[in-house]
Design a protein around this motif. Structure first.
Motif, mmCIF file in Angstrom:
data_model
loop_
_atom_site.group_PDB
_atom_site.id
_atom_site.type_symbol
_atom_site.label_atom_id
_atom_site.label_comp_id
_atom_site.label_asym_id
_atom_site.label_seq_id
_atom_site.Cartn_x
_atom_site.Cartn_y
_atom_site.Cartn_z
ATOM 1 N N CYS A 125 -0.482 -14.187 -3.374
ATOM 2 C CA CYS A 125 -1.466 -14.894 -2.550
ATOM 3 C C CYS A 125 -0.997 -16.339 -2.406
ATOM 4 C CB CYS A 125 -2.834 -14.847 -3.213
ATOM 5 S SG CYS A 125 -3.456 -13.177 -3.459
ATOM 6 N N ALA B 197 0.165 -12.446 1.048
ATOM 7 C CA ALA B 197 -1.089 -12.684 1.750
ATOM 8 C C ALA B 197 -1.331 -14.178 1.865
ATOM 9 C CB ALA B 197 -2.252 -12.029 1.005
ATOM 10 N N VAL C 75 0.546 -10.655 5.316
ATOM 11 C CA VAL C 75 -0.815 -10.388 5.777
ATOM 12 C C VAL C 75 -1.509 -11.726 6.026
ATOM 13 C CG1 VAL C 75 -3.031 -9.317 5.214
ATOM 14 C CG2 VAL C 75 -0.896 -8.246 4.440
ATOM 15 N N ALA D 298 -4.969 -6.853 2.037
ATOM 16 C CA ALA D 298 -3.669 -7.074 1.383
ATOM 17 C C ALA D 298 -3.617 -6.331 0.049
ATOM 18 C CB ALA D 298 -3.431 -8.565 1.176
ATOM 19 N N ILE E 40 3.747 -7.634 -1.189
ATOM 20 C CA ILE E 40 2.928 -8.072 -0.070
ATOM 21 C C ILE E 40 2.630 -9.551 -0.243
ATOM 22 C CG2 ILE E 40 0.754 -7.724 1.171
ATOM 23 C CD1 ILE E 40 2.705 -5.263 1.107
ATOM 24 N N LEU F 268 1.270 -8.213 -5.295
ATOM 25 C CA LEU F 268 0.670 -9.032 -4.241
ATOM 26 C C LEU F 268 0.859 -10.501 -4.608
ATOM 27 C CD1 LEU F 268 -1.233 -9.395 -1.756
ATOM 28 C CD2 LEU F 268 -3.152 -9.145 -3.355
#
Length: 174
Positions: free
Chosen positions: A41, A14, A121, A28, A12, A39
């Motif tokens: 970021c 974000a 996201v 997220a 993912i 994840l």
């Protein structure tokens, strides 16, 4: 797990910015946990463009504005990093931080390709006239992403407007 190991596994992506409500990061993280994927970021500096980047996530960027200082090494904002760590540490989700520079939609789409992201996201813009005018002229990052790359874009509402109120860009009722 290093940022490169995480980026190579998919996951993912974000989009994070200083001062952003925690809802984007929490959604997220929840999605990454539900799918058992890492994840990433990413923060994008839209006032600069990348000249080179390093494995540790540092980028060397030049300003679009000729009045700004020339080259600058951009590391991830330490306050934003501390905020992200407070939210994510202890959740058991592998995550990494990426600092980018340039057009936010283009940078996010390229990073999503590089990391083989499953989803991107993003949050909505701030409500109010200032945010609406900026979005009108610059365009919504979510809209740009939805039309310029093939991954699903999840938009987290940050300040929804009740159904009885008009949108900030609409004329007031007569």
């Amino acid at each position: 797990m290093s940022g490169n190991e995480i980026a190579g596994r998919g996951g993912i992506l974000a989009a994070v910015v200083p001062g952003q409500p925690v809802a984007v990061l929490e959604e997220a993280a929840r999605l990454a946990d539900d799918l058992d994927v890492p994840l990433v970021c990413a923060n994008v500096d839209p006032d600069r463009y990348v000249v080179s980047s390093y494995v540790d996530g540092t980028v060397v960027a030049l300003p679009y504005d000729p009045d700004l200082p020339e080259t600058e090494e951009k590391r991830f904002d330490p306050d934003l990093e501390a905020h992200i760590r407070r939210v994510l540490d202890g959740r058991g989700i592998p995550y990494s931080l990426q600092q980018l520079a340039g057009d936010p939609a283009w940078c996010l789409a390229r990073l999503a390709d590089d990391m083989n992201a499953r989803y991107i996201v993003v949050g909505t813009r701030e409500a109010g006239l200032r945010g609406s005018v900026r979005e009108f002229f610059n365009g919504s990052i979510a809209v740009h992403l939805a039309h310029r790359q093939h991954r699903p874009v999840i938009v987290v509402p940050l300040n929804p407007i009740p159904g009885t109120q008009s949108f900030p860009w609409e004329d007031p009722p007569v």
